[in-house]
Motif scaffolding. Structure first.
Motif, PDB file in Angstrom:
ATOM      1  N   LYS A 272       0.818  -1.214  -0.131  1.00 55.14           N
ATOM      2  CA  LYS A 272       0.018   0.048  -0.161  1.00 55.14           C
ATOM      3  C   LYS A 272       0.914   1.466   0.048  1.00 55.14           C
ATOM      4  O   LYS A 272       1.016   1.792   1.184  1.00 55.14           O
ATOM      5  CB  LYS A 272      -0.873  -0.031   1.366  1.00 55.14           C
ATOM      6  CG  LYS A 272      -1.963  -1.127   1.145  1.00 55.14           C
ATOM      7  CD  LYS A 272      -2.955  -1.141   2.278  1.00 55.14           C
ATOM      8  CE  LYS A 272      -4.301  -1.900   2.438  1.00 55.14           C
ATOM      9  NZ  LYS A 272      -3.783  -3.550   2.132  1.00 55.14           N
ATOM     10  N   TRP A 277      -3.277   5.971   0.475  1.00 58.44           N
ATOM     11  CA  TRP A 277      -3.085   5.418   1.881  1.00 58.44           C
ATOM     12  C   TRP A 277      -2.282   6.367   2.571  1.00 58.44           C
ATOM     13  O   TRP A 277      -2.321   6.260   3.791  1.00 58.44           O
ATOM     14  CB  TRP A 277      -2.505   4.028   1.569  1.00 58.44           C
ATOM     15  CG  TRP A 277      -3.171   2.856   1.105  1.00 58.44           C
ATOM     16  CD1 TRP A 277      -3.438   2.342  -0.281  1.00 58.44           C
ATOM     17  CD2 TRP A 277      -4.453   2.452   1.613  1.00 58.44           C
ATOM     18  NE1 TRP A 277      -4.290   1.810  -0.343  1.00 58.44           N
ATOM     19  CE2 TRP A 277      -4.956   1.478   0.833  1.00 58.44           C
ATOM     20  CE3 TRP A 277      -4.749   2.486   3.186  1.00 58.44           C
ATOM     21  CZ2 TRP A 277      -6.097   0.689   1.300  1.00 58.44           C
ATOM     22  CZ3 TRP A 277      -5.791   1.719   3.389  1.00 58.44           C
ATOM     23  CH2 TRP A 277      -6.537   0.822   2.623  1.00 58.44           C
ATOM     24  N   ALA A 282      -8.145   6.637   1.611  1.00 62.95           N
ATOM     25  CA  ALA A 282      -8.232   5.572   0.981  1.00 62.95           C
ATOM     26  C   ALA A 282      -9.530   4.826   1.230  1.00 62.95           C
ATOM     27  O   ALA A 282     -10.387   4.438   0.297  1.00 62.95           O
ATOM     28  CB  ALA A 282      -7.078   4.437   1.235  1.00 62.95           C
ATOM     29  N   VAL A 286     -13.076   3.568  -1.452  1.00 57.83           N
ATOM     30  CA  VAL A 286     -13.442   2.115  -1.454  1.00 57.83           C
ATOM     31  C   VAL A 286     -14.808   2.342  -1.032  1.00 57.83           C
ATOM     32  O   VAL A 286     -15.707   1.345  -1.446  1.00 57.83           O
ATOM     33  CB  VAL A 286     -12.631   1.387  -0.451  1.00 57.83           C
ATOM     34  CG1 VAL A 286     -13.035  -0.116  -0.418  1.00 57.83           C
ATOM     35  CG2 VAL A 286     -10.950   1.251  -0.653  1.00 57.83           C
ATOM     36  N   PHE A 567      -6.120  -4.044  -2.517  1.00 58.84           N
ATOM     37  CA  PHE A 567      -6.226  -2.422  -2.732  1.00 58.84           C
ATOM     38  C   PHE A 567      -4.973  -1.900  -2.598  1.00 58.84           C
ATOM     39  O   PHE A 567      -4.754  -0.870  -2.026  1.00 58.84           O
ATOM     40  CB  PHE A 567      -7.158  -2.000  -1.463  1.00 58.84           C
ATOM     41  CG  PHE A 567      -8.566  -2.511  -1.421  1.00 58.84           C
ATOM     42  CD1 PHE A 567      -9.307  -2.481  -2.450  1.00 58.84           C
ATOM     43  CD2 PHE A 567      -8.951  -3.174  -0.407  1.00 58.84           C
ATOM     44  CE1 PHE A 567     -10.849  -2.667  -2.331  1.00 58.84           C
ATOM     45  CE2 PHE A 567     -10.254  -3.517  -0.066  1.00 58.84           C
ATOM     46  CZ  PHE A 567     -11.096  -3.434  -1.274  1.00 58.84           C
ATOM     47  N   PRO A 571      -6.308   2.443  -3.500  1.00 58.53           N
ATOM     48  CA  PRO A 571      -7.379   1.636  -3.690  1.00 58.53           C
ATOM     49  C   PRO A 571      -8.235   1.712  -4.819  1.00 58.53           C
ATOM     50  O   PRO A 571      -7.610   2.325  -5.833  1.00 58.53           O
ATOM     51  CB  PRO A 571      -8.419   2.416  -2.653  1.00 58.53           C
ATOM     52  CG  PRO A 571      -7.568   3.634  -2.383  1.00 58.53           C
ATOM     53  CD  PRO A 571      -6.143   3.406  -2.696  1.00 58.53           C
TER      54      PRO A 571
END
Length: 700
Positions: A272, A277, A282, A286, A567, A571
């Motif tokens: 990530k 992130w 993030a 999502v 992810f 993501p």
């Protein structure tokens, strides 16, 4: 150590024991007791005199005092920290695994024929002639028609139920492994990281004795090992568990499983690396992937404040980073494992209720229960055991059914709260005497007995409901009056006996099988490490690791993969789905996958309410690499009137689109940039014939 080891040292009133209190003590122990008695009667208490006497005794030839016990060795510490499972933990994990597998089977049921039958999106002949993977195996390739597959569904369900209750456990573990990997490997268009975790959960637990505790196998083995006839036999708990299978199960799978779970989180967090992130946004992106979020989350996501989104994103990263440390740390092992267990379940219960990720979240929740240790069971025993639930069970020694019931109750009574007493006047063959001396019969006695068993209070209350109470009492009376136990084959044992220990040859066979099991664990671990080295980005982008055919087969034949980058590096920031605009013979426009008119408006969508199966199928079939499977998709759409039972639903032609948009920017709740990409068109030359009913020649 058994759960009932934590009961009070004082036996419940009325308990009887087979052994004499002095039986089994060695001569040295008796001498020590006599010496202690002499000292109490008149030996001087002066320390110097005691030391002088001790020296004189040594000079006269008496054995010197034993040296003080040494502390645990390094191997003892490593064994207890990394190589040991508690068999009670394994039994508990088996029960949760059984529920999880049954739930997963029902999850697949809604698309069972659509995915696996020849009338589905990927018939067997297409799958065999155009393999999706590199030689992966699937038992489901041998089943084609919906009828065959539903028979297989029943067989799989029965296997999972047997695993849940622990009957023929090892056989059911192997069969469950074959069934799970076969279902997960049959249609790789719907495979995701959750399916891989699912496969690995069944693989590693297959090497563990999940049936040694809390199972029908353990119950039957215990009853075969010890045949009780009298109250004294029933009150003797020394033969409850197999002495050759102590609570501590030592295996090399201990560190292997800890490394496997740690790798899942370590590499997920390492990959990530995207800005979403790093800046904490993030989770926002999502939550707006409508093909993945559940409808409830879609309705409330717009009300989530920014600080909550930032907190959740950083919590995910913190948990994934901390879990490997907690799992592998030898310091503070007990509390570190407890913290890991809490973090895993908080993380994955959140994932499982927010997104449709298939078995991913729930498989890891089940895997987390393997972290329970001996100390946790001791806490559970002290917390759950209630002395006020202790009861004296009065049973008729002439009734085979009553004796059999007491033999079973003895093995279920892990808290040692039940004491057995013979009584030829026991109502219905079984009754209960409470601590205050009150005598309880019928359903009330049965409720008291059930409440003394672990987790029994959760169901005992139902036996006290008016209608249930009357029915249970009547059933007990009828069973005793008609000697139901004898009619079902129950017989009073001719005598009390304990089976002799296994023959040396059988013990040698167990040792040999144990060695083969440990060797199998090491072999599969080698395959897993090699697969991780060639699959994980952070490794394969830096080093070229060879992938021999032998280790490739170990990892890929049943899809025991090791690619952990969910992810990652960012993501998902866009959203999309397949929309079919099909024309029926009567001129209507319909989407055969939804049964509704085609809807191209993604900007105002709030969750597509797809299952994980259809979500991933649509996302994969759009890829150019999967164009070979689109003809099978067309055939599936042509069979739409077979599924609806309406000839007028026959599809003449249509177009398939991938419709996508971009998730809202940070601080916004509106999606933007909707696009429509035409994947292909289709025409069904048989549609008119399907729509016209066959004519009757006699009518002409």
């Amino acid at each position: 150590m058994n759960v009932n080891d934590d009961r009070d040292e004082r036996e419940p009133e009325g308990a009887l024991r087979k052994e004499d209190p002095g039986e089994g003590r060695g001569a040295g122990e008796e001498a020590a007791a006599a010496k202690g008695s002499d000292t109490r009667e008149g030996a001087p208490a002066d320390d110097g005199a005691a030391e002088q006497d001790e020296g004189d005794g040594a000079a006269e030839g008496e054995a010197p005092a034993p040296p003080p016990p040494l502390g645990p060795s390094m191997w003892d510490i490593l064994r207890d920290s990394f190589f040991t499972f508690d068999r009670r933990t394994l039994g508990f994990t088996r029960i949760l695994l059984g529920f999880f597998l049954i739930g997963d089977l029902f999850r697949r049921s809604w698309a069972w024929s659509d995915m696996f039958a020849d009338i589905g999106v990927l018939p067997n002949h297409v799958n065999l002639w155009r393999p999706q993977g590199s030689g992966n195996f699937s038992l489901l390739n041998a089943f084609s028609t919906p009828g065959e597959l539903w028979v297989l569904w029943v067989v799989i369900f029965a296997t999972y139920v047997c695993l849940l209750i622990g009957w023929k456990t090892k056989i059911m573990q192997v069969l469950s492994l074959v069934f799970v990997t076969s279902m997960n490997g049959r249609v790789l268009l719907i495979e995701n990281g959750g399916y891989v975790v699912h496969n690995l959960l069944l693989l590693w637990t297959c090497f563990l004795p999940l049936g040694d505790r809390f199972s029908v196998d353990a119950l039957l083995a215990s009853m075969k090992r010890s045949r009780e006839r009298t109250a004294a036999d029933l009150n003797d708990r020394s033969t409850l568990d197999d002495p050759l299978k102590p609570d501590a199960h030592v295996t090399v799978l201990g560190p292997v499983l800890l490394i496997q779970i740690s790798a899942i989180y370590f590499f997920n967090v390492v990959h990530k690396t995207g800005p979403a992130w790093k800046n904490g946004t993030a989770v926002h992106y999502v939550l707006y992937v409508d093909r993945m979020v559940t409808p409830i989350i879609a309705d409330i996501r717009a009300y989530a404040p920014n600080f909550l989104i930032l907190f959740m994103t950083r919590t995910v990263i913190a948990f994934e980073a901390a879990l490997p440390v907690c799992l592998l740390s030898p310091l503070g092992r007990v509390w570190a494992r407890r913290l890991a267990l809490v973090m895993m379940n908080l993380l994955h219960v959140g994932f499982g209720t927010t997104f449709v990720l298939g078995p991913f979240a729930w498989a890891l929740c089940v895997m987390s229960t393997l972290l329970f240790g001996r100390e946790d069971w001791e806490v559970a025993a002290r917390t759950m055991r209630r002395a006020h639930r202790a009861r004296v069970v009065l049973f008729d020694p002439r009734s085979p059914g009553a004796v059999l019931a007491c033999r079973v109750l003895k093995r279920l009574d892990r808290f040692g709260l039940l004491t057995f007493e013979e009584s030829t006047s026991a109502a219905h063959g079984l009754s209960v005497r409470r601590p205050d001396g009150a005598l309880v019969t019928g359903a009330g006695a049965l409720a008291d007995i059930v409440a003394a068993i672990p987790l029994g209070p959760a169901v005992a209350w139902a036996l006290r409901l008016p209608l249930v109470r009357d029915a249970a009492t009547a059933a007990m009376a009828a069973a005793h009056r008609r000697s139901l136990g004898r009619a079902l084959g129950a017989r009073l044992p001719e005598r009390s006996e304990v089976a002799p220990p296994p023959a040396p040859l059988r013990l040698w066979g167990r040792t040999a099988l144990g060695a083969l099991r440990e060797a199998g664990i090491v072999v599969m671990f080698i395959g897993a490490v090699n697969q991780a080295a060639v699959e994980l980005w952070v490794i394969k982008n830096r080093w070229k690791v060879p992938h021999p055919e032998q280790t490739r087969v170990l990892a890929q034949k049943l899809r025991f993969l090791q690619g952990w980058f969910m992810f990652s590096p960012n993501p998902v920031m866009d959203d999309g789905t397949i929309v079919v605009d099909a024309v029926t013979v009567d001129g209507r426009h319909i989407n055969p996958f939804t049964g509704q008119p085609p809807n191209f408006d993604l900007l105002n969508a709030k969750s597509f309410a797809y299952s994980q199966i259809w979500c991933d199928y649509f996302a994969r079939i759009k890829l150019p690499a999967n164009t070979a499977y689109r003809d099978a998709m067309k055939e599936y759409m042509y069979r739409y009137p077979e599924r609806t039972g309406r000839p007028e639903d026959a599809i003449v032609s249509g177009e398939v689109y991938w419709v996508k948009d971009w998730n809202p920017k940070w601080g916004r709740t509106e999606s933007y940039g909707e696009e429509r990409e035409k994947l292909f068109s289709f025409y069904n030359p048989k549609a008119q014939a399907q729509a016209e009913p066959p004519q009757n020649p006699a009518a002409n």
